[in-house]
Motif scaffolding. Sequence first.
Motif, PDB file in Angstrom:
ATOM      1  N   VAL A  29      10.524  -5.317   5.063  1.00 26.76           N
ATOM      2  CA  VAL A  29       9.207  -5.200   4.427  1.00 26.76           C
ATOM      3  C   VAL A  29       8.109  -5.218   5.483  1.00 26.76           C
ATOM      4  O   VAL A  29       7.155  -4.439   5.422  1.00 26.76           O
ATOM      5  CB  VAL A  29       9.015  -6.331   3.387  1.00 26.76           C
ATOM      6  CG1 VAL A  29       7.582  -6.402   2.912  1.00 26.76           C
ATOM      7  CG2 VAL A  29       9.947  -6.132   2.212  1.00 26.76           C
ATOM      8  N   ARG A  30       8.245  -6.090   6.456  1.00 30.66           N
ATOM      9  CA  ARG A  30       7.253  -6.165   7.532  1.00 30.66           C
ATOM     10  C   ARG A  30       7.216  -4.865   8.336  1.00 30.66           C
ATOM     11  O   ARG A  30       6.152  -4.385   8.712  1.00 30.66           O
ATOM     12  CB  ARG A  30       7.605  -7.346   8.443  1.00 30.66           C
ATOM     13  CG  ARG A  30       6.599  -7.631   9.469  1.00 30.66           C
ATOM     14  CD  ARG A  30       5.423  -8.374   8.882  1.00 30.66           C
ATOM     15  NE  ARG A  30       4.531  -8.706   9.968  1.00 30.66           N
ATOM     16  CZ  ARG A  30       3.234  -8.557   9.916  1.00 30.66           C
ATOM     17  NH1 ARG A  30       2.653  -8.157   8.810  1.00 30.66           N
ATOM     18  NH2 ARG A  30       2.495  -8.837  10.939  1.00 30.66           N
ATOM     19  N   PHE A  31       8.376  -4.288   8.602  1.00 27.77           N
ATOM     20  CA  PHE A  31       8.442  -3.019   9.326  1.00 27.77           C
ATOM     21  C   PHE A  31       7.761  -1.908   8.536  1.00 27.77           C
ATOM     22  O   PHE A  31       7.018  -1.100   9.100  1.00 27.77           O
ATOM     23  CB  PHE A  31       9.911  -2.655   9.591  1.00 27.77           C
ATOM     24  CG  PHE A  31      10.085  -1.325  10.261  1.00 27.77           C
ATOM     25  CD1 PHE A  31       9.838  -1.181  11.610  1.00 27.77           C
ATOM     26  CD2 PHE A  31      10.487  -0.214   9.524  1.00 27.77           C
ATOM     27  CE1 PHE A  31       9.998   0.048  12.228  1.00 27.77           C
ATOM     28  CE2 PHE A  31      10.645   1.013  10.131  1.00 27.77           C
ATOM     29  CZ  PHE A  31      10.407   1.151  11.494  1.00 27.77           C
ATOM     30  N   ILE A  32       7.987  -1.865   7.242  1.00 28.71           N
ATOM     31  CA  ILE A  32       7.354  -0.839   6.393  1.00 28.71           C
ATOM     32  C   ILE A  32       5.837  -0.994   6.409  1.00 28.71           C
ATOM     33  O   ILE A  32       5.103  -0.004   6.519  1.00 28.71           O
ATOM     34  CB  ILE A  32       7.924  -0.900   4.961  1.00 28.71           C
ATOM     35  CG1 ILE A  32       9.385  -0.427   4.960  1.00 28.71           C
ATOM     36  CG2 ILE A  32       7.093  -0.068   3.993  1.00 28.71           C
ATOM     37  CD1 ILE A  32      10.101  -0.659   3.651  1.00 28.71           C
ATOM     38  N   GLN A  33       5.359  -2.231   6.335  1.00 31.52           N
ATOM     39  CA  GLN A  33       3.917  -2.463   6.375  1.00 31.52           C
ATOM     40  C   GLN A  33       3.332  -2.030   7.716  1.00 31.52           C
ATOM     41  O   GLN A  33       2.260  -1.420   7.771  1.00 31.52           O
ATOM     42  CB  GLN A  33       3.605  -3.943   6.143  1.00 31.52           C
ATOM     43  CG  GLN A  33       3.814  -4.405   4.728  1.00 31.52           C
ATOM     44  CD  GLN A  33       3.593  -5.904   4.584  1.00 31.52           C
ATOM     45  OE1 GLN A  33       3.603  -6.648   5.563  1.00 31.52           O
ATOM     46  NE2 GLN A  33       3.397  -6.349   3.350  1.00 31.52           N
ATOM     47  N   THR A  34       4.035  -2.327   8.775  1.00 33.82           N
ATOM     48  CA  THR A  34       3.566  -1.944  10.104  1.00 33.82           C
ATOM     49  C   THR A  34       3.503  -0.427  10.239  1.00 33.82           C
ATOM     50  O   THR A  34       2.527   0.116  10.769  1.00 33.82           O
ATOM     51  CB  THR A  34       4.488  -2.536  11.187  1.00 33.82           C
ATOM     52  OG1 THR A  34       4.532  -3.947  11.026  1.00 33.82           O
ATOM     53  CG2 THR A  34       4.001  -2.205  12.579  1.00 33.82           C
ATOM     54  N   ARG A  36       3.147   1.735   7.822  1.00 37.55           N
ATOM     55  CA  ARG A  36       2.065   2.209   6.955  1.00 37.55           C
ATOM     56  C   ARG A  36       0.715   2.043   7.649  1.00 37.55           C
ATOM     57  O   ARG A  36      -0.119   2.948   7.654  1.00 37.55           O
ATOM     58  CB  ARG A  36       2.079   1.446   5.637  1.00 37.55           C
ATOM     59  CG  ARG A  36       1.122   1.989   4.611  1.00 37.55           C
ATOM     60  CD  ARG A  36       1.184   1.218   3.309  1.00 37.55           C
ATOM     61  NE  ARG A  36       2.537   1.237   2.756  1.00 37.55           N
ATOM     62  CZ  ARG A  36       3.107   0.216   2.135  1.00 37.55           C
ATOM     63  NH1 ARG A  36       2.443  -0.913   1.972  1.00 37.55           N
ATOM     64  NH2 ARG A  36       4.322   0.311   1.656  1.00 37.55           N
ATOM     65  N   ASN A  37       0.504   0.877   8.275  1.00 34.65           N
ATOM     66  CA  ASN A  37      -0.744   0.646   9.004  1.00 34.65           C
ATOM     67  C   ASN A  37      -0.871   1.577  10.195  1.00 34.65           C
ATOM     68  O   ASN A  37      -1.970   2.068  10.496  1.00 34.65           O
ATOM     69  CB  ASN A  37      -0.833  -0.810   9.458  1.00 34.65           C
ATOM     70  CG  ASN A  37      -1.018  -1.764   8.299  1.00 34.65           C
ATOM     71  OD1 ASN A  37      -1.445  -1.377   7.221  1.00 34.65           O
ATOM     72  ND2 ASN A  37      -0.687  -3.027   8.526  1.00 34.65           N
ATOM     73  N   LEU A  38       0.235   1.835  10.865  1.00 34.66           N
ATOM     74  CA  LEU A  38       0.227   2.756  11.999  1.00 34.66           C
ATOM     75  C   LEU A  38      -0.141   4.165  11.550  1.00 34.66           C
ATOM     76  O   LEU A  38      -0.926   4.852  12.215  1.00 34.66           O
ATOM     77  CB  LEU A  38       1.591   2.745  12.686  1.00 34.66           C
ATOM     78  CG  LEU A  38       1.741   3.638  13.910  1.00 34.66           C
ATOM     79  CD1 LEU A  38       0.832   3.155  15.024  1.00 34.66           C
ATOM     80  CD2 LEU A  38       3.184   3.632  14.374  1.00 34.66           C
ATOM     81  N   ASN A  39       0.396   4.603  10.426  1.00 37.37           N
ATOM     82  CA  ASN A  39       0.073   5.932   9.909  1.00 37.37           C
ATOM     83  C   ASN A  39      -1.401   6.037   9.539  1.00 37.37           C
ATOM     84  O   ASN A  39      -2.050   7.052   9.808  1.00 37.37           O
ATOM     85  CB  ASN A  39       0.944   6.271   8.705  1.00 37.37           C
ATOM     86  CG  ASN A  39       2.376   6.566   9.102  1.00 37.37           C
ATOM     87  OD1 ASN A  39       2.647   6.915  10.241  1.00 37.37           O
ATOM     88  ND2 ASN A  39       3.293   6.414   8.163  1.00 37.37           N
ATOM     89  N   ARG A  40      -1.941   4.987   8.929  1.00 33.19           N
ATOM     90  CA  ARG A  40      -3.370   4.990   8.584  1.00 33.19           C
ATOM     91  C   ARG A  40      -4.227   5.064   9.836  1.00 33.19           C
ATOM     92  O   ARG A  40      -5.218   5.807   9.885  1.00 33.19           O
ATOM     93  CB  ARG A  40      -3.729   3.738   7.785  1.00 33.19           C
ATOM     94  CG  ARG A  40      -3.226   3.765   6.374  1.00 33.19           C
ATOM     95  CD  ARG A  40      -3.646   2.501   5.638  1.00 33.19           C
ATOM     96  NE  ARG A  40      -2.997   2.426   4.332  1.00 33.19           N
ATOM     97  CZ  ARG A  40      -2.782   1.312   3.680  1.00 33.19           C
ATOM     98  NH1 ARG A  40      -3.170   0.153   4.186  1.00 33.19           N
ATOM     99  NH2 ARG A  40      -2.194   1.327   2.505  1.00 33.19           N
ATOM    100  N   ALA A  41      -3.874   4.292  10.849  1.00 30.86           N
ATOM    101  CA  ALA A  41      -4.634   4.299  12.095  1.00 30.86           C
ATOM    102  C   ALA A  41      -4.560   5.668  12.771  1.00 30.86           C
ATOM    103  O   ALA A  41      -5.557   6.161  13.301  1.00 30.86           O
ATOM    104  CB  ALA A  41      -4.113   3.218  13.034  1.00 30.86           C
ATOM    105  N   GLU A  42      -3.393   6.287  12.726  1.00 29.37           N
ATOM    106  CA  GLU A  42      -3.238   7.612  13.327  1.00 29.37           C
ATOM    107  C   GLU A  42      -4.059   8.655  12.585  1.00 29.37           C
ATOM    108  O   GLU A  42      -4.709   9.503  13.203  1.00 29.37           O
ATOM    109  CB  GLU A  42      -1.761   8.002  13.325  1.00 29.37           C
ATOM    110  CG  GLU A  42      -1.477   9.273  14.088  1.00 29.37           C
ATOM    111  CD  GLU A  42       0.010   9.583  14.153  1.00 29.37           C
ATOM    112  OE1 GLU A  42       0.362  10.547  14.842  1.00 29.37           O
ATOM    113  OE2 GLU A  42       0.805   8.883  13.507  1.00 29.37           O
ATOM    114  N   GLN A  43      -4.076   8.589  11.259  1.00 32.91           N
ATOM    115  CA  GLN A  43      -4.893   9.511  10.478  1.00 32.91           C
ATOM    116  C   GLN A  43      -6.375   9.314  10.783  1.00 32.91           C
ATOM    117  O   GLN A  43      -7.131  10.285  10.902  1.00 32.91           O
ATOM    118  CB  GLN A  43      -4.631   9.320   8.986  1.00 32.91           C
ATOM    119  CG  GLN A  43      -3.287   9.816   8.528  1.00 32.91           C
ATOM    120  CD  GLN A  43      -2.992   9.454   7.075  1.00 32.91           C
ATOM    121  OE1 GLN A  43      -3.751   8.739   6.436  1.00 32.91           O
ATOM    122  NE2 GLN A  43      -1.877   9.944   6.559  1.00 32.91           N
TER     123      GLN A  43
END
Length: 93
Positions: A29-34, A36-43
């Motif tokens: 779950v922590r990996f998935i959240q990380t 997701r946050n990485l994808n948002r930051a990249e966008q």
Amino acid sequence: MKGNIFATIAKIGVLLLVALGILNVYGVVRFIQTQRNLNRAEQHLVQVSLQRQAVEGVLREFAARANSDTEILDVLKRHHLVATTAEASTPKP
């Protein structure tokens, strides 16, 4: 005696398996959240980069026309962003 030790080890083993299973789920779950946050930051980074390129293009176009376009010079003079010839020739103390 041996049966009692085996039963205790079996109980501890089951508890360890449950604890490790919970820890594994937490890690996933922590990996998935990380991610997701990485994808948002990249966008967001891509969006900011595109905005920067657009602003740079507008500034290049403005710089190319600023010296030859009298309307732009009038606006800049009106807002005191360009020194007039009298101000430019006056030495500053």
